[in-house]
Design a protein around this motif. Structure first.
Motif, PDB file in Angstrom:
ATOM      1  N   ALA A  10      -4.811  58.532  26.763  1.00 39.26           N
ATOM      2  CA  ALA A  10      -5.018  57.093  27.072  1.00 39.26           C
ATOM      3  C   ALA A  10      -6.310  56.974  26.395  1.00 39.26           C
ATOM      4  O   ALA A  10      -6.770  55.812  25.883  1.00 39.26           O
ATOM      5  CB  ALA A  10      -5.224  57.310  28.613  1.00 39.26           C
ATOM      6  N   TYR A  13      -5.604  56.163  22.879  1.00 44.18           N
ATOM      7  CA  TYR A  13      -4.687  54.984  22.697  1.00 44.18           C
ATOM      8  C   TYR A  13      -5.956  53.788  22.896  1.00 44.18           C
ATOM      9  O   TYR A  13      -5.749  52.763  21.866  1.00 44.18           O
ATOM     10  CB  TYR A  13      -3.857  54.900  23.964  1.00 44.18           C
ATOM     11  CG  TYR A  13      -3.040  53.742  23.805  1.00 44.18           C
ATOM     12  CD1 TYR A  13      -2.031  53.267  22.984  1.00 44.18           C
ATOM     13  CD2 TYR A  13      -3.312  52.552  24.858  1.00 44.18           C
ATOM     14  CE1 TYR A  13      -1.386  52.020  23.126  1.00 44.18           C
ATOM     15  CE2 TYR A  13      -2.715  51.483  25.054  1.00 44.18           C
ATOM     16  CZ  TYR A  13      -1.832  51.053  24.121  1.00 44.18           C
ATOM     17  OH  TYR A  13      -1.381  49.948  24.125  1.00 44.18           O
ATOM     18  N   ALA A  14      -6.640  53.835  23.914  1.00 39.93           N
ATOM     19  CA  ALA A  14      -7.577  52.815  24.128  1.00 39.93           C
ATOM     20  C   ALA A  14      -8.459  52.479  22.931  1.00 39.93           C
ATOM     21  O   ALA A  14      -8.822  51.449  22.636  1.00 39.93           O
ATOM     22  CB  ALA A  14      -8.424  52.965  25.476  1.00 39.93           C
TER      23      ALA A  14
ATOM     24  N   ALA B  17      -6.418  56.858  33.687  1.00 39.52           N
ATOM     25  CA  ALA B  17      -5.776  56.686  32.169  1.00 39.52           C
ATOM     26  C   ALA B  17      -4.967  55.379  32.282  1.00 39.52           C
ATOM     27  O   ALA B  17      -4.830  54.384  31.237  1.00 39.52           O
ATOM     28  CB  ALA B  17      -4.768  57.703  31.932  1.00 39.52           C
ATOM     29  N   VAL B  18      -4.335  55.077  33.491  1.00 43.30           N
ATOM     30  CA  VAL B  18      -3.381  53.809  33.484  1.00 43.30           C
ATOM     31  C   VAL B  18      -4.418  52.600  33.299  1.00 43.30           C
ATOM     32  O   VAL B  18      -3.958  51.707  32.760  1.00 43.30           O
ATOM     33  CB  VAL B  18      -2.528  53.910  34.646  1.00 43.30           C
ATOM     34  CG1 VAL B  18      -1.965  52.417  35.239  1.00 43.30           C
ATOM     35  CG2 VAL B  18      -1.516  54.904  34.778  1.00 43.30           C
ATOM     36  N   ILE B  21      -5.539  52.184  29.813  1.00 42.63           N
ATOM     37  CA  ILE B  21      -4.124  51.629  28.799  1.00 42.63           C
ATOM     38  C   ILE B  21      -4.055  50.142  29.187  1.00 42.63           C
ATOM     39  O   ILE B  21      -3.842  49.414  28.029  1.00 42.63           O
ATOM     40  CB  ILE B  21      -2.964  52.388  29.012  1.00 42.63           C
ATOM     41  CG1 ILE B  21      -3.156  53.712  28.493  1.00 42.63           C
ATOM     42  CG2 ILE B  21      -1.691  51.832  28.566  1.00 42.63           C
ATOM     43  CD1 ILE B  21      -1.831  54.945  28.911  1.00 42.63           C
TER      44      ILE B  21
END
Lengths: 94, 124
Positions: A10, A13-14, B17-18, B21
């Protein structure tokens, strides 16, 4: 996939998303077509850079990136407000 | 360097993490709108998405991570959140009024169909 590796994914990705967003905003700032488009893109670039600093701070576990992000947020607001006033009246301080 | 991530409990890591994202995706969507919309008054709306909900989500994940890591409540990131929530409407309103004034002084009529009139480069 464990929770830690999901968090690593994550974070990567961010950072990629924010760098792509920064590139899109800088493309809009270079392309224009008008002055207010460029100012709007500059404001968006400030927000993207601030979010990128926050994400890097989360990845490093370092609280000091927060202060850089706060400074970027404040400077970005002042820059955009003064540029908008310049576009509106032709001078910043009346 | 990333040793602090392995010390997080599982639920906190997944929640962080969620949130990350969601925030990064919303910011990217706002910037795609900045590229794709055709007139300035439509483009003015798009980056507000990144400035409000992208920032809110990333700030929530940062607050959660440092609070869980240090075992106490660390919410100083909320300063950035409140500041952006206060200043983003001000900047957008100033920019919109500046664009309206410039368009009116050029004698342009603003309608819903006026797509990207581009008077800076078009010579009469």
């Amino acid at each position: 996939m464990t929770a830690a590796s999901f968090l690593h994914f994550a974070l990567t990705y961010a950072q990629l998303c924010l760098i792509l967003a920064f590139a899109l905003a800088s493309w809009r700032m270079l392309k224009g077509p008008r002055a207010q488009d460029r100012v709007l893109a500059l404001d968006t670039m400030y927000v993207d850079a601030m979010l990128l600093f926050l994400v890097i701070g989360i990845g490093n576990g370092n609280l000091f990136f927060f202060e850089a992000a706060a400074v970027i947020a404040i400077v970005g607001f002042v820059a955009t407000a003064s540029l908008a006033k310049f576009l509106m009246r032709g001078e910043v301080i009346e | 360097m990333n040793g602090h991530i392995e010390t997080l409990p599982g639920w906190a890591a997944i929640l962080i993490a969620v949130l990350l994202i969601i925030g990064a995706s919303l910011t990217l969507l706002g910037n795609i709108g900045l590229i794709r919309f055709r007139s300035f008054y439509e483009r003015l709306h798009a980056p507000t998405l990144g400035a409000s909900w992208g920032t809110a989500s990333i700030i929530l994940s940062s607050m959660l991570m440092f609070s869980v890591l240090n075992g106490r409540l660390i919410i100083h990131e909320i300063i950035i959140g409140i500041f952006l929530l206060v200043t983003t409407p001000v900047t957008m309103m100033l920019l919109g009024r500046a664009a309206l004034r410039r368009d009116r002084s050029r004698g342009l009529v603003i309608t819903n169909e006026s797509r990207d009139p581009d008077p800076d480069t078009k010579q009469p």
